[in-house]
Design a protein around this motif. Structure first.
Motif, PDB file in Angstrom:
ATOM      1  N   LEU A  21      38.255 -21.263 -22.336  1.00  0.00           N
ATOM      2  CA  LEU A  21      39.077 -20.367 -23.211  1.00  0.00           C
ATOM      3  C   LEU A  21      38.543 -20.331 -24.765  1.00  0.00           C
ATOM      4  CD1 LEU A  21      42.654 -21.568 -22.132  1.00  0.00           C
ATOM      5  CD2 LEU A  21      41.623 -19.264 -22.088  1.00  0.00           C
ATOM      6  N   MET A  22      37.829 -21.439 -25.180  1.00  0.00           N
ATOM      7  CA  MET A  22      37.263 -21.682 -26.489  1.00  0.00           C
ATOM      8  C   MET A  22      36.392 -20.449 -26.756  1.00  0.00           C
ATOM      9  SD  MET A  22      34.429 -24.804 -25.459  1.00  0.00           S
ATOM     10  CE  MET A  22      33.692 -24.628 -27.139  1.00  0.00           C
ATOM     11  N   LYS A  23      35.501 -19.862 -25.706  1.00  0.00           N
ATOM     12  CA  LYS A  23      34.796 -18.947 -26.098  1.00  0.00           C
ATOM     13  C   LYS A  23      35.299 -17.601 -26.590  1.00  0.00           C
ATOM     14  CE  LYS A  23      31.545 -19.937 -22.573  1.00  0.00           C
ATOM     15  NZ  LYS A  23      30.342 -20.100 -23.326  1.00  0.00           N
ATOM     16  N   GLY A  24      36.666 -17.473 -26.128  1.00  0.00           N
ATOM     17  CA  GLY A  24      37.403 -16.133 -27.013  1.00  0.00           C
ATOM     18  C   GLY A  24      37.729 -16.514 -28.264  1.00  0.00           C
ATOM     19  N   LEU A  25      38.055 -17.753 -28.727  1.00  0.00           N
ATOM     20  CA  LEU A  25      38.190 -18.118 -30.026  1.00  0.00           C
ATOM     21  C   LEU A  25      37.143 -18.107 -30.794  1.00  0.00           C
ATOM     22  CD1 LEU A  25      40.473 -21.251 -29.321  1.00  0.00           C
ATOM     23  CD2 LEU A  25      41.512 -18.829 -30.139  1.00  0.00           C
ATOM     24  N   GLU A  26      35.955 -18.382 -30.397  1.00  0.00           N
ATOM     25  CA  GLU A  26      34.906 -18.647 -31.219  1.00  0.00           C
ATOM     26  C   GLU A  26      34.282 -17.275 -31.456  1.00  0.00           C
ATOM     27  OE1 GLU A  26      32.145 -20.910 -28.387  1.00  0.00           O
ATOM     28  OE2 GLU A  26      32.659 -22.785 -29.091  1.00  0.00           O
ATOM     29  N   GLU A  27      34.533 -16.074 -30.666  1.00  0.00           N
ATOM     30  CA  GLU A  27      34.332 -14.963 -31.019  1.00  0.00           C
ATOM     31  C   GLU A  27      35.139 -14.278 -32.243  1.00  0.00           C
ATOM     32  OE1 GLU A  27      33.851 -12.271 -27.936  1.00  0.00           O
ATOM     33  OE2 GLU A  27      31.892 -12.903 -27.509  1.00  0.00           O
ATOM     34  N   LEU A  28      36.189 -15.050 -32.401  1.00  0.00           N
ATOM     35  CA  LEU A  28      37.062 -14.511 -33.515  1.00  0.00           C
ATOM     36  C   LEU A  28      36.306 -14.498 -35.261  1.00  0.00           C
ATOM     37  CD1 LEU A  28      40.509 -15.719 -32.520  1.00  0.00           C
ATOM     38  CD2 LEU A  28      39.732 -13.290 -32.703  1.00  0.00           C
ATOM     39  N   ASP A  29      36.508 -13.559 -35.680  1.00  0.00           N
ATOM     40  CA  ASP A  29      35.762 -13.874 -37.223  1.00  0.00           C
ATOM     41  C   ASP A  29      37.172 -13.968 -38.163  1.00  0.00           C
ATOM     42  OD1 ASP A  29      34.738 -13.336 -39.564  1.00  0.00           O
ATOM     43  OD2 ASP A  29      34.069 -11.200 -39.498  1.00  0.00           O
ATOM     44  N   LEU A  30      37.105 -15.199 -38.599  1.00  0.00           N
ATOM     45  CA  LEU A  30      38.465 -15.587 -39.260  1.00  0.00           C
ATOM     46  C   LEU A  30      38.247 -15.353 -40.607  1.00  0.00           C
ATOM     47  CD1 LEU A  30      39.470 -18.738 -37.140  1.00  0.00           C
ATOM     48  CD2 LEU A  30      40.298 -16.568 -37.014  1.00  0.00           C
ATOM     49  N   GLU A  31      36.930 -14.783 -41.363  1.00  0.00           N
ATOM     50  CA  GLU A  31      36.863 -14.472 -42.409  1.00  0.00           C
ATOM     51  C   GLU A  31      37.244 -13.228 -42.555  1.00  0.00           C
ATOM     52  OE1 GLU A  31      35.713 -16.732 -44.790  1.00  0.00           O
ATOM     53  OE2 GLU A  31      35.357 -17.953 -43.283  1.00  0.00           O
ATOM     54  N   ALA A  32      37.360 -12.490 -41.631  1.00  0.00           N
ATOM     55  CA  ALA A  32      38.015 -11.071 -41.683  1.00  0.00           C
ATOM     56  C   ALA A  32      39.697 -10.984 -41.441  1.00  0.00           C
ATOM     57  CB  ALA A  32      37.620 -10.001 -40.539  1.00  0.00           C
ATOM     58  N   PRO A  33      40.137 -10.072 -42.078  1.00  0.00           N
ATOM     59  CA  PRO A  33      41.576  -9.904 -42.120  1.00  0.00           C
ATOM     60  C   PRO A  33      42.235  -9.972 -40.338  1.00  0.00           C
ATOM     61  CG  PRO A  33      40.878  -8.516 -43.987  1.00  0.00           C
ATOM     62  CD  PRO A  33      39.672  -9.069 -42.814  1.00  0.00           C
ATOM     63  N   LEU A  34      43.176 -10.621 -40.186  1.00  0.00           N
ATOM     64  CA  LEU A  34      43.615 -10.540 -38.833  1.00  0.00           C
ATOM     65  C   LEU A  34      44.364  -9.518 -38.692  1.00  0.00           C
ATOM     66  CD1 LEU A  34      44.367 -14.443 -38.549  1.00  0.00           C
ATOM     67  CD2 LEU A  34      42.659 -13.292 -37.067  1.00  0.00           C
ATOM     68  N   PRO A  35      44.789  -8.961 -37.346  1.00  0.00           N
ATOM     69  CA  PRO A  35      45.499  -7.676 -37.258  1.00  0.00           C
ATOM     70  C   PRO A  35      46.844  -8.201 -37.600  1.00  0.00           C
ATOM     71  CG  PRO A  35      44.370  -8.092 -35.351  1.00  0.00           C
ATOM     72  CD  PRO A  35      44.050  -9.390 -36.185  1.00  0.00           C
ATOM     73  N   VAL A  36      47.741  -7.142 -38.038  1.00  0.00           N
ATOM     74  CA  VAL A  36      49.019  -7.511 -38.574  1.00  0.00           C
ATOM     75  C   VAL A  36      49.945  -6.510 -37.547  1.00  0.00           C
ATOM     76  CG1 VAL A  36      50.862  -6.879 -40.245  1.00  0.00           C
ATOM     77  CG2 VAL A  36      48.619  -7.800 -40.804  1.00  0.00           C
ATOM     78  N   LEU A  37      50.980  -7.389 -36.958  1.00  0.00           N
ATOM     79  CA  LEU A  37      51.471  -6.644 -35.530  1.00  0.00           C
ATOM     80  C   LEU A  37      53.128  -6.331 -35.871  1.00  0.00           C
ATOM     81  CD1 LEU A  37      50.127  -9.390 -33.214  1.00  0.00           C
ATOM     82  CD2 LEU A  37      49.186  -7.227 -33.801  1.00  0.00           C
ATOM     83  N   TRP A  38      53.278  -5.852 -36.933  1.00  0.00           N
ATOM     84  CA  TRP A  38      54.732  -5.363 -37.280  1.00  0.00           C
ATOM     85  C   TRP A  38      55.098  -4.421 -36.301  1.00  0.00           C
ATOM     86  CZ3 TRP A  38      57.778  -8.648 -39.485  1.00  0.00           C
ATOM     87  CH2 TRP A  38      57.464  -9.616 -40.221  1.00  0.00           C
ATOM     88  N   PRO A  39      54.444  -3.329 -35.936  1.00  0.00           N
ATOM     89  CA  PRO A  39      54.944  -2.370 -34.904  1.00  0.00           C
ATOM     90  C   PRO A  39      55.338  -3.279 -33.906  1.00  0.00           C
ATOM     91  CG  PRO A  39      52.879  -1.629 -36.281  1.00  0.00           C
ATOM     92  CD  PRO A  39      53.030  -3.121 -36.395  1.00  0.00           C
ATOM     93  N   TYR A  40      54.607  -4.223 -33.262  1.00  0.00           N
ATOM     94  CA  TYR A  40      54.919  -4.733 -32.075  1.00  0.00           C
ATOM     95  C   TYR A  40      56.332  -5.453 -32.115  1.00  0.00           C
ATOM     96  CZ  TYR A  40      50.200  -3.577 -30.344  1.00  0.00           C
ATOM     97  OH  TYR A  40      49.095  -3.112 -29.772  1.00  0.00           O
ATOM     98  N   PHE A  41      56.370  -6.217 -33.335  1.00  0.00           N
ATOM     99  CA  PHE A  41      57.614  -6.693 -33.476  1.00  0.00           C
ATOM    100  C   PHE A  41      58.844  -5.993 -33.749  1.00  0.00           C
ATOM    101  CE2 PHE A  41      60.769  -8.688 -36.584  1.00  0.00           C
ATOM    102  CZ  PHE A  41      61.312  -9.489 -35.848  1.00  0.00           C
ATOM    103  N   ASP A  42      58.589  -4.831 -34.175  1.00  0.00           N
ATOM    104  CA  ASP A  42      59.715  -3.808 -34.354  1.00  0.00           C
ATOM    105  C   ASP A  42      60.090  -3.027 -33.055  1.00  0.00           C
ATOM    106  OD1 ASP A  42      59.529  -4.166 -37.283  1.00  0.00           O
ATOM    107  OD2 ASP A  42      58.332  -2.378 -37.692  1.00  0.00           O
ATOM    108  N   ALA A  43      59.139  -3.163 -32.172  1.00  0.00           N
ATOM    109  CA  ALA A  43      59.480  -2.712 -30.767  1.00  0.00           C
ATOM    110  C   ALA A  43      60.726  -3.531 -30.198  1.00  0.00           C
ATOM    111  CB  ALA A  43      58.190  -2.891 -29.907  1.00  0.00           C
ATOM    112  N   LEU A  44      60.951  -4.860 -30.797  1.00  0.00           N
ATOM    113  CA  LEU A  44      62.251  -5.844 -30.306  1.00  0.00           C
ATOM    114  C   LEU A  44      63.326  -5.382 -30.982  1.00  0.00           C
ATOM    115  CD1 LEU A  44      60.363  -9.196 -30.486  1.00  0.00           C
ATOM    116  CD2 LEU A  44      60.746  -7.685 -28.443  1.00  0.00           C
ATOM    117  N   ARG A  45      63.478  -4.297 -31.736  1.00  0.00           N
ATOM    118  CA  ARG A  45      64.747  -3.962 -32.637  1.00  0.00           C
ATOM    119  C   ARG A  45      66.012  -3.855 -31.593  1.00  0.00           C
ATOM    120  NH1 ARG A  45      64.730  -3.008 -38.140  1.00  0.00           N
ATOM    121  NH2 ARG A  45      66.288  -1.568 -37.737  1.00  0.00           N
TER     122      ARG A  45
END
Length: 300
Positions: free
Chosen positions: A211-235
């Protein structure tokens, strides 16, 4: 396939993923209970065991017992490990979740998602909204703090293997005592027993360390995706959003915005805990119960 263990309070059930992998979930409570069921989804490297207290509390409630399902994602707990670590992916895990919902006959439920489980719940809201009647988001939201991901990346798949659960408790305490300063020795040992397993002999992590391999591929210097449209699907459904007071993954400002954006979102900050709050305390169980009651009233 099922494995019954009457002294545990749950039944182990298995079904196949679309690609043939065997998936496991714990099944608490009466199979045919008329009450709205609860589906519990754990964090990245966590298992169904994290929801044991929730399963017992609601599955064995004297006034209104209800079915509670708690999943092991592929590569965790009793589910099969994937030969290709790249399949430890939200999209594939979403399909796995749908297979479990079909196999268990779950057509509508309250979803309780811790961390990654909350992300899966929001993804499900966009793909299959009718099945969701209420949501508990445990220390996760539409904006993920990179500090928390960096910390998680530092230990997933990299923890030393203890010789005993007591030694495991000491390892976890050294790692996370700032996040959970109020935990006692018994609680640290419980966390250790839910982090490592001795099913096959010597202790080992209860998840695929790749599972660590997927985390290692994340570029944490770049902005992470913002998921407000997904949260809004719970309205359309009531939401309870929990945040650990010491969390480094869900910011207090994000929690506040969640409450402002969602007309039926109750928020609560759990004192003395970090990412992610433990769910076994009576106060937390009561809050989850109130959310479930709200969901049942709204669902009719």
């Amino acid at each position: 396939m099922t494995i019954s263990a009457s002294d545990t309070g749950f039944v182990s059930r298995f079904t196949q993923a679309s690609d043939g992998l065997r998936l496991h979930w714990r099944d608490y409570g009466p199979l045919a209970a008329p009450a709205l069921p609860i589906v519990c989804l754990p964090g990245l490297a966590r298992t169904a065991a994290d929801f044991h207290e929730v399963g017992l509390a609601f599955g064995q409630d004297e006034a209104k017992p209800r079915r509670v399902l708690a999943l092991d994602y592929r590569g965790r707990g009793l589910s099969d490990y994937d030969r290709d670590w790249k399949n430890y992916d939200i999209k594939i895990e979403l399909d796995d979740l749908m297979q479990v919902l079909v196999a268990s006959g779950t057509e509508r439920a309250v979803f309780l998602g811790t961390s990654r489980g909350g992300l899966l719940t929001m993804a499900l809201a966009t793909a299959r909204p009718a099945v969701i009647k209420g949501v508990v988001l445990n220390d996760v939201g539409p904006v993920i703090d990179a500090r928390g991901l960096l910390r998680i990346r530092g230990y997933v798949g990299k923890l030393p293997v203890p010789r005993s659960f007591q030694e495991g408790a000491e390892i976890l305490k050294r790692l996370s005592d700032r996040q959970f300063p109020a935990l006692g020795d018994a609680e640290w040992e419980l966390m250790a027993r839910r982090t490592w397993t001795d099913r096959d002999g010597p202790l080992r992590p209860d998840y695929d360390t790749r599972l660590m391999k997927g985390l290692e591929e994340l570029d944490l210097e770049a902005p992470l995706p913002v998921l407000w449209p997904y949260f809004d699907a719970l309205r359309a459904v009531p939401v309870l959003a929990l945040r650990g007071a010491n969390s480094d993954l869900l910011a207090a400002a994000t929690l506040e915005e969640m409450a402002q954006r969602h007309p039926e979102c109750e928020v609560y900050t759990v004192p003395g805990q970090g990412h992610a709050p433990l769910l076994g305390a009576r106060d937390i169980i009561r809050r989850i119960g109130r959310l479930v009651a709200r969901a049942e009233r709204a669902a009719g």
